[in-house]
Design an enzyme around this catalytic site. Sequence first.
Site, mmCIF file in Angstrom:
data_model
loop_
_atom_site.group_PDB
_atom_site.id
_atom_site.type_symbol
_atom_site.label_atom_id
_atom_site.label_comp_id
_atom_site.label_asym_id
_atom_site.label_seq_id
_atom_site.Cartn_x
_atom_site.Cartn_y
_atom_site.Cartn_z
ATOM 1 N N ASP A 17 0.840 -1.204 0.000
ATOM 2 C CA ASP A 17 0.000 0.000 0.000
ATOM 3 C C ASP A 17 0.873 1.253 0.000
ATOM 4 O O ASP A 17 0.561 2.248 -0.651
ATOM 5 C CB ASP A 17 -0.915 -0.010 1.228
ATOM 6 C CG ASP A 17 -1.739 -1.282 1.304
ATOM 7 O OD1 ASP A 17 -2.214 -1.736 0.243
ATOM 8 O OD2 ASP A 17 -1.867 -1.834 2.412
ATOM 9 N N HIS B 293 -5.316 -3.659 5.517
ATOM 10 C CA HIS B 293 -4.873 -3.995 4.164
ATOM 11 C C HIS B 293 -6.011 -4.621 3.364
ATOM 12 O O HIS B 293 -5.957 -5.780 2.963
ATOM 13 C CB HIS B 293 -3.653 -4.931 4.219
ATOM 14 C CG HIS B 293 -3.144 -5.306 2.858
ATOM 15 N ND1 HIS B 293 -2.631 -4.384 1.966
ATOM 16 C CD2 HIS B 293 -3.099 -6.494 2.219
ATOM 17 C CE1 HIS B 293 -2.274 -4.996 0.850
ATOM 18 N NE2 HIS B 293 -2.559 -6.281 0.973
#
Length: 345
Positions: A175, A202
């Site tokens: 990310d 996530h």
Amino acid sequence: ASLIRSAGNALRKGSGSPSSAPSARIILRYYASQPPPERKPLSLLMKLNPLVSRLALYDIAGTPGVAADVSHINTRAEVSGYASEEQLGQALEGSDVVIIPAGVPRKPGMTRDDLFNINAGIVKSLCTAISKYCPDAIVNMISNPVNSTVPIAAEVFKKAGTYNEKKLFGVTTLDVLRAKTFYAAKAGLPAADVNVPVIGGHAGITILPLFSQAISSSDFLSRQESLSHEDVRALTKRTQDGGTEVVEAKAGKGSATLSMLWWINFRGCMSEGLNGAPDIVECSFVQSSVTELPFFASKVKLGRNGIDEVQGLGTLSDFEKEGLENLKAELKSSIEKGIKFANES
Ligand code: LMR
């Protein structure tokens, strides 16, 4: 790719110089039905890493071939390959760092949570083996859904009496890589110069990039001002959907692994922080008291024994504050799902 890899035994005790650092282990595990081509690059990258002195590759099949192949490269790591469940203990024994990207990848149309039924059990059995064969290891969890598999690992370790919250990391670095890359492209900055923290979890909206805290070593402030609210909103959405972008592009043949491998080798288990360098900060999904949720991704200062300090969120923009509130319900439910699974099954 459906794989488990673990690494260990390298980083914490050494002085940082390749000659004095102890050995490292990497364990790879794949489902035979879905042979992932990426296991070879991962093994190669690890074999090239001067911090690694021992590399253990584990899979239910095929690992000895990869191990024999990379073992001929004239770098430091001593390589061994383990195949079959019976050899898992041998592969793990003595590991200081274990990296777990086990299980199956998403196919287009699936969420990470759709992987829970298969991956949760694999993570649980691996963590049971870790608590037996290398209870002091630092564990990096990649297996999805990370928002649930990290709590599963914590529960398994708690039951075994081996839990150390400073040594359990949910890997959210993809990310961060995505937030940096997309931000840099929009702001017209060199990607390598930009840093963006990403908090939360996530999966989907639980991934919250903090573009208001983006920093760059070059020409940042004036560029930041040129990004509109709409730009930031679009960048946030693209970061949240980054994994899906790759899953769709691979059209049923797996999810992101090559970009993950880059982190694994250079920024994760082999990081300078774990090897004793000061002031290394990475975002990771860890046990946390930064919000009311028991696990949360935020900036974490690394030290020789794992987490030195879980850092706060800093000042958030109104858009980010809203994103934070919006993600809590989903993240809470994913965490609770993992805890329940670990304790019931
Ligand atoms: C990613 O973010 O790329 C990984 O979590 C894999 C996935 O399914 O998206």
